[in-house]
Scaffold this motif. Sequence first.
Motif, mmCIF file in Angstrom:
data_model
loop_
_atom_site.group_PDB
_atom_site.id
_atom_site.type_symbol
_atom_site.label_atom_id
_atom_site.label_comp_id
_atom_site.label_asym_id
_atom_site.label_seq_id
_atom_site.Cartn_x
_atom_site.Cartn_y
_atom_site.Cartn_z
ATOM 1 N N ILE A 1 -19.602 31.331 -13.297
ATOM 2 C CA ILE A 1 -19.620 32.169 -12.084
ATOM 3 C C ILE A 1 -19.951 33.551 -12.990
ATOM 4 C CG2 ILE A 1 -19.081 33.791 -10.457
ATOM 5 C CD1 ILE A 1 -18.911 31.137 -9.688
ATOM 6 N N VAL A 2 -21.099 33.637 -12.560
ATOM 7 C CA VAL A 2 -22.020 35.155 -13.160
ATOM 8 C C VAL A 2 -21.438 36.238 -12.944
ATOM 9 C CG1 VAL A 2 -24.268 35.969 -13.056
ATOM 10 C CG2 VAL A 2 -24.509 33.746 -12.962
ATOM 11 N N SER A 3 -20.367 37.603 -13.761
ATOM 12 C CA SER A 3 -20.186 37.793 -13.537
ATOM 13 C C SER A 3 -21.429 39.226 -14.438
ATOM 14 C CB SER A 3 -18.875 38.211 -14.490
ATOM 15 O OG SER A 3 -19.298 38.125 -15.945
ATOM 16 N N GLU A 4 -22.627 39.446 -14.500
ATOM 17 C CA GLU A 4 -23.534 40.369 -14.926
ATOM 18 C C GLU A 4 -24.301 39.721 -14.751
ATOM 19 O OE1 GLU A 4 -25.290 42.719 -18.695
ATOM 20 O OE2 GLU A 4 -23.269 43.115 -18.100
ATOM 21 N N ASN B 1 -12.372 22.681 -27.921
ATOM 22 C CA ASN B 1 -12.590 24.425 -28.110
ATOM 23 C C ASN B 1 -14.175 24.851 -27.415
ATOM 24 O OD1 ASN B 1 -10.725 24.867 -29.642
ATOM 25 N ND2 ASN B 1 -11.790 24.876 -32.219
ATOM 26 N N ALA B 2 -14.902 24.836 -27.550
ATOM 27 C CA ALA B 2 -15.922 25.952 -27.609
ATOM 28 C C ALA B 2 -16.904 24.658 -27.107
ATOM 29 C CB ALA B 2 -16.559 26.722 -28.106
ATOM 30 N N GLU B 3 -17.247 23.572 -27.763
ATOM 31 C CA GLU B 3 -18.282 22.665 -27.083
ATOM 32 C C GLU B 3 -17.373 22.242 -26.000
ATOM 33 O OE1 GLU B 3 -17.360 19.846 -30.967
ATOM 34 O OE2 GLU B 3 -18.553 20.978 -31.484
ATOM 35 N N ALA B 4 -16.333 21.872 -25.625
ATOM 36 C CA ALA B 4 -15.584 21.690 -24.512
ATOM 37 C C ALA B 4 -16.335 22.436 -23.086
ATOM 38 C CB ALA B 4 -14.288 22.233 -24.230
ATOM 39 N N LEU B 5 -16.767 23.383 -22.911
ATOM 40 C CA LEU B 5 -17.513 24.471 -21.924
ATOM 41 C C LEU B 5 -19.109 23.815 -21.819
ATOM 42 C CD1 LEU B 5 -16.811 28.023 -23.269
ATOM 43 C CD2 LEU B 5 -15.800 26.335 -21.323
ATOM 44 N N ILE C 1 -21.343 32.966 -30.153
ATOM 45 C CA ILE C 1 -21.001 33.515 -28.650
ATOM 46 C C ILE C 1 -21.484 32.772 -27.771
ATOM 47 C CG2 ILE C 1 -19.606 34.513 -30.065
ATOM 48 C CD1 ILE C 1 -20.618 36.760 -29.576
ATOM 49 N N ILE C 2 -22.911 33.039 -27.688
ATOM 50 C CA ILE C 2 -23.465 33.268 -26.285
ATOM 51 C C ILE C 2 -24.027 31.673 -25.838
ATOM 52 C CG2 ILE C 2 -25.954 33.582 -25.567
ATOM 53 C CD1 ILE C 2 -26.120 35.620 -28.293
ATOM 54 N N LEU C 3 -23.711 31.664 -24.094
ATOM 55 C CA LEU C 3 -23.779 30.830 -23.736
ATOM 56 C C LEU C 3 -25.245 30.152 -23.419
ATOM 57 C CD1 LEU C 3 -20.208 30.259 -21.594
ATOM 58 C CD2 LEU C 3 -21.229 29.298 -24.181
ATOM 59 N N ASP D 1 -12.843 30.279 -16.859
ATOM 60 C CA ASP D 1 -11.372 30.248 -17.822
ATOM 61 C C ASP D 1 -10.956 31.312 -17.750
ATOM 62 O OD1 ASP D 1 -11.456 27.513 -16.919
ATOM 63 O OD2 ASP D 1 -11.786 26.737 -18.857
ATOM 64 N N GLY D 2 -11.142 32.535 -17.074
ATOM 65 C CA GLY D 2 -10.522 33.547 -17.003
ATOM 66 C C GLY D 2 -11.389 34.145 -18.415
ATOM 67 N N ASP D 3 -12.522 34.355 -18.904
ATOM 68 C CA ASP D 3 -13.314 34.825 -20.242
ATOM 69 C C ASP D 3 -14.260 34.904 -20.154
ATOM 70 O OD1 ASP D 3 -10.665 33.689 -22.176
ATOM 71 O OD2 ASP D 3 -11.544 32.065 -22.781
ATOM 72 N N ASP D 4 -14.894 35.741 -20.142
ATOM 73 C CA ASP D 4 -16.308 36.505 -19.823
ATOM 74 C C ASP D 4 -16.830 36.490 -21.043
ATOM 75 O OD1 ASP D 4 -17.682 37.673 -17.862
ATOM 76 O OD2 ASP D 4 -18.055 39.317 -19.472
ATOM 77 N N TRP D 5 -18.304 35.733 -21.464
ATOM 78 C CA TRP D 5 -19.093 35.266 -22.500
ATOM 79 C C TRP D 5 -20.734 36.333 -21.663
ATOM 80 C CZ3 TRP D 5 -18.174 32.031 -25.959
ATOM 81 C CH2 TRP D 5 -16.642 30.920 -26.224
#
Length: 144
Positions: free
Chosen positions: A92-95, A82-86, A137-139, A109-113
């Motif tokens: 890539i910074v999208s904002e 799950n999230a631990e695998a990140l 939910i914050i990286l 992986d197609g998700d925006d965090w």
Amino acid sequence: MEPWHAYIVIALIFIIIEIFTNGFAVICFAFGATGSAIASACDASFKMQLLWFSVCTLLAFIAIRPLLLKFFYRRDKEVKTNAEALIGRHAIVSETIDRQSGTGRVAIDGDDWKATSEDDETIIKGNRVTITKIDSIILTVKRT
């Protein structure tokens, strides 16, 4: 056909069944049938053959099955899911990540965090970052 032949056939049937199942439980009965075959070959009574079957099966469950499970189901290291695998992966910074304005998002992986910088620096959109920590939910990321 001698009785010990029947026990060997039964042991082979248990082995074939074990091939199609998991958990190494049926193989313990094959050990018991082999023990009964040995007792039958030594001209033991039917009660002694049943006793050998029971004892050999029990010993297989106690001694052999745990060893087989340990050998075949071992894990060299803990698998992250799950999230631990990140953690440790690149994104890539999208904002633009800016601590003062409270903005920042990364795509992986197609998700925006939602993301924050590890050392409170501003990271421009399009830069590559490494994920160092995850809090809900914050990286938390750092520049690569």
